[in-house]
Scaffold this motif. Structure first.
Motif, mmCIF file in Angstrom:
data_model
loop_
_atom_site.group_PDB
_atom_site.id
_atom_site.type_symbol
_atom_site.label_atom_id
_atom_site.label_comp_id
_atom_site.label_asym_id
_atom_site.label_seq_id
_atom_site.Cartn_x
_atom_site.Cartn_y
_atom_site.Cartn_z
ATOM 1 N N THR A 59 0.833 -1.201 0.000
ATOM 2 C CA THR A 59 0.000 0.000 0.000
ATOM 3 C C THR A 59 0.872 1.258 0.000
ATOM 4 O O THR A 59 0.570 2.233 -0.702
ATOM 5 C CB THR A 59 -0.955 -0.022 1.215
ATOM 6 O OG1 THR A 59 -1.873 -1.101 1.037
ATOM 7 C CG2 THR A 59 -1.733 1.282 1.344
ATOM 8 N N THR A 60 1.945 1.226 0.744
ATOM 9 C CA THR A 60 2.863 2.371 0.768
ATOM 10 C C THR A 60 3.391 2.661 -0.634
ATOM 11 O O THR A 60 3.452 3.821 -1.057
ATOM 12 C CB THR A 60 4.035 2.090 1.734
ATOM 13 O OG1 THR A 60 3.494 1.777 3.021
ATOM 14 C CG2 THR A 60 4.961 3.289 1.841
ATOM 15 N N LEU A 61 3.733 1.610 -1.364
ATOM 16 C CA LEU A 61 4.213 1.804 -2.735
ATOM 17 C C LEU A 61 3.139 2.471 -3.599
ATOM 18 O O LEU A 61 3.423 3.435 -4.328
ATOM 19 C CB LEU A 61 4.624 0.450 -3.344
ATOM 20 C CG LEU A 61 4.964 0.475 -4.841
ATOM 21 C CD1 LEU A 61 6.158 1.400 -5.113
ATOM 22 C CD2 LEU A 61 5.260 -0.937 -5.357
ATOM 23 N N LEU A 62 1.895 2.003 -3.502
ATOM 24 C CA LEU A 62 0.818 2.603 -4.307
ATOM 25 C C LEU A 62 0.605 4.065 -3.934
ATOM 26 O O LEU A 62 0.362 4.907 -4.799
ATOM 27 C CB LEU A 62 -0.497 1.854 -4.097
ATOM 28 C CG LEU A 62 -0.812 0.648 -4.942
ATOM 29 C CD1 LEU A 62 -2.308 0.365 -4.903
ATOM 30 C CD2 LEU A 62 -0.350 0.796 -6.376
ATOM 31 N N GLN A 63 0.682 4.358 -2.640
ATOM 32 C CA GLN A 63 0.469 5.737 -2.184
ATOM 33 C C GLN A 63 1.543 6.661 -2.748
ATOM 34 O O GLN A 63 1.271 7.809 -3.093
ATOM 35 C CB GLN A 63 0.526 5.783 -0.657
ATOM 36 C CG GLN A 63 -0.544 4.899 -0.030
ATOM 37 C CD GLN A 63 -1.543 5.689 0.776
ATOM 38 O OE1 GLN A 63 -1.185 6.622 1.446
ATOM 39 N NE2 GLN A 63 -2.787 5.321 0.696
ATOM 40 N N ILE A 64 2.742 6.131 -2.850
ATOM 41 C CA ILE A 64 3.833 6.949 -3.381
ATOM 42 C C ILE A 64 3.715 7.083 -4.895
ATOM 43 O O ILE A 64 3.930 8.163 -5.448
ATOM 44 C CB ILE A 64 5.186 6.383 -2.896
ATOM 45 C CG1 ILE A 64 5.369 6.880 -1.451
ATOM 46 C CG2 ILE A 64 6.339 6.794 -3.796
ATOM 47 C CD1 ILE A 64 6.543 6.360 -0.720
ATOM 48 N N LEU A 65 3.291 6.015 -5.570
ATOM 49 C CA LEU A 65 3.064 6.111 -7.020
ATOM 50 C C LEU A 65 1.970 7.122 -7.321
ATOM 51 O O LEU A 65 2.019 7.836 -8.324
ATOM 52 C CB LEU A 65 2.664 4.743 -7.588
ATOM 53 C CG LEU A 65 3.736 3.664 -7.653
ATOM 54 C CD1 LEU A 65 3.114 2.335 -8.090
ATOM 55 C CD2 LEU A 65 4.875 4.057 -8.584
ATOM 56 N N GLY A 66 0.958 7.180 -6.444
ATOM 57 C CA GLY A 66 -0.176 8.061 -6.675
ATOM 58 C C GLY A 66 -0.004 9.457 -6.124
ATOM 59 O O GLY A 66 -0.920 10.272 -6.223
ATOM 60 N N GLY A 67 1.132 9.731 -5.529
ATOM 61 C CA GLY A 67 1.349 11.071 -4.984
ATOM 62 C C GLY A 67 0.512 11.363 -3.750
ATOM 63 O O GLY A 67 0.268 12.514 -3.410
ATOM 64 N N GLY A 79 6.034 10.737 -15.676
ATOM 65 C CA GLY A 79 5.906 11.576 -16.858
ATOM 66 C C GLY A 79 6.999 12.635 -16.933
ATOM 67 O O GLY A 79 6.742 13.767 -17.359
ATOM 68 N N GLY A 80 8.207 12.273 -16.497
ATOM 69 C CA GLY A 80 9.342 13.179 -16.617
ATOM 70 C C GLY A 80 9.551 14.119 -15.437
ATOM 71 O O GLY A 80 10.539 14.853 -15.396
ATOM 72 N N GLU A 81 8.634 14.119 -14.468
ATOM 73 C CA GLU A 81 8.775 15.019 -13.322
ATOM 74 C C GLU A 81 8.925 14.218 -12.040
ATOM 75 O O GLU A 81 8.275 13.183 -11.873
ATOM 76 C CB GLU A 81 7.529 15.898 -13.175
ATOM 77 C CG GLU A 81 7.432 17.013 -14.181
ATOM 78 C CD GLU A 81 6.224 17.897 -13.857
ATOM 79 O OE1 GLU A 81 6.398 18.918 -13.172
ATOM 80 O OE2 GLU A 81 5.113 17.522 -14.281
ATOM 81 N N ASP A 82 9.736 14.717 -11.100
ATOM 82 C CA ASP A 82 9.912 14.034 -9.823
ATOM 83 C C ASP A 82 8.794 14.452 -8.867
ATOM 84 O O ASP A 82 8.829 15.533 -8.291
ATOM 85 C CB ASP A 82 11.273 14.364 -9.223
ATOM 86 C CG ASP A 82 11.581 13.492 -8.013
ATOM 87 O OD1 ASP A 82 10.685 12.730 -7.581
ATOM 88 O OD2 ASP A 82 12.720 13.569 -7.511
ATOM 89 N N ILE A 83 7.808 13.559 -8.703
ATOM 90 C CA ILE A 83 6.672 13.928 -7.857
ATOM 91 C C ILE A 83 7.038 13.896 -6.371
ATOM 92 O O ILE A 83 6.295 14.427 -5.551
ATOM 93 C CB ILE A 83 5.410 13.071 -8.135
ATOM 94 C CG1 ILE A 83 5.651 11.587 -7.867
ATOM 95 C CG2 ILE A 83 4.925 13.287 -9.562
ATOM 96 C CD1 ILE A 83 4.374 10.752 -7.994
ATOM 97 N N ALA A 84 8.184 13.296 -6.043
ATOM 98 C CA ALA A 84 8.639 13.335 -4.646
ATOM 99 C C ALA A 84 8.996 14.754 -4.235
ATOM 100 O O ALA A 84 8.962 15.095 -3.055
ATOM 101 C CB ALA A 84 9.835 12.403 -4.461
#
Ligand SMILES: Nc1ncnc2c1ncn2[C@@H]1O[C@H](COP(=O)(O)OP(=O)(O)O)[C@@H](O)[C@H]1O
Ligand SMILES: [Mg+2]
Length: 242
Positions: A59-67, A79-84
């Motif tokens: 779930t943590t992985l999905l939350q990070i993928l989803g921002g 998409g080329g941008e670091d959402i972190a």
């Protein structure tokens, strides 16, 4: 094409590139490593299933993928941008525009009809009412619920509620769909129907799909299957023909 060029024309940049992603939680003065130095590339059109026992970081992985959450360290290129590193307002916009979420518990608004639940996903995008209605109808049609548009969630079966949730995730035409145990609250027959629906949508709409599931019967439909163990992801299976 020039030799040594950065990229062949038929190999577009991946949708996601995660490098060195680490996420820790502190609970009762203990450190929990939910994600440990995780590296992952997901191409547009891929279908990745993530399996693993409870508490392994899925779930943590999905939350990070989803921002929905940020890592402590590492890059999450989407998409080329670091959402972190993305500012909160941009992250909120990116989620609203580009990410469709599907949850184990459906998470529909109980006081809204199926159509209104689906339409709610389009409100933040500033799409005009006539276009919203057209897209909501098409999305409900896609999940086989055109005749249930006016029903409340409480008037629908669990499987139907999850199909509304799928329509809500798809109506914005997201760049990725993230599903966390989407069949976890469904009986076996309904689970099989749901997987068949996801498979149809993945093929016809060219989705990029990441599904967390402990259910092997769900996972085996994916193109790639990975396992999370103690915050680390290993890809075990690649069904190249899919
Ligand atoms: N918000 C949080 N606060 C504290 N610990 C958390 C939080 N979210 C997750 N964890 C812990 O991180 C680990 C991974 O959790 P999770 O990603 O939910 O695993 P999974 O989805 O595989 O069951 C677990 O030990 C869990 O207890
Ligand atoms: Mg989980």
């Amino acid at each position: 094409m020039a030799a040594g060029g950065p990229r062949a024309p038929d190999a577009p940049a991946p949708l996601y590139a995660l490098t060195g992603v680490t996420k820790t939680f502190y609970k009762k003065r203990r450190t929990i490593y939910a994600l440990r130095d995780l590296n992952l590339v997901i191409r547009a059109g891929d279908w990745l299933a993530v399996q693993g026992r409870t508490g392994q970081g899925k779930t943590t992985l999905l939350q990070i993928l989803g921002g929905l959450d940020r890592p402590d360290s590492g890059a999450v290129i989407f998409g080329g941008e670091d959402i972190a590193q993305m500012r909160e307002v941009h992250l909120t916009r990116m989620r609203a525009e580009s990410v469709g979420f599907i949850f184990q518990t459906f998470n529909l608004v109980g006081t809204l009809s199926a159509a209104d639940n689906v339409e709610a996903a389009l409100i933040p995008l500033g799409i005009r009412a006539a276009e919203r209605r057209r897209r909501v109808s098409a999305a409900l049609e896609n999940v086989g619920l055109a005749d249930r548009a006016r029903h409340l969630p409480s008037e629908l079966s669990g499987g139907q509620q999850q199909r509304v949730a799928i329509a809500r995730a798809l109506v914005k035409e997201p760049r990725v769909v993230l599903a966390d145990e989407p069949t976890g609250n469904l009986d076996e027959y309904t689970r099989d129907e749901m997987v068949a629906l996801l498979e149809k949508l993945w093929r016809t709409l060219n989705l990029t799909l990441v599904i967390v599931t402990h259910d092997t019967r769900v996972a085996r439909h994916a193109r790639r299957i990975g396992t999370m163990t103690k915050g680390r992801l290993t890809i075990n299976t690649v069904n190249e023909h899919r």
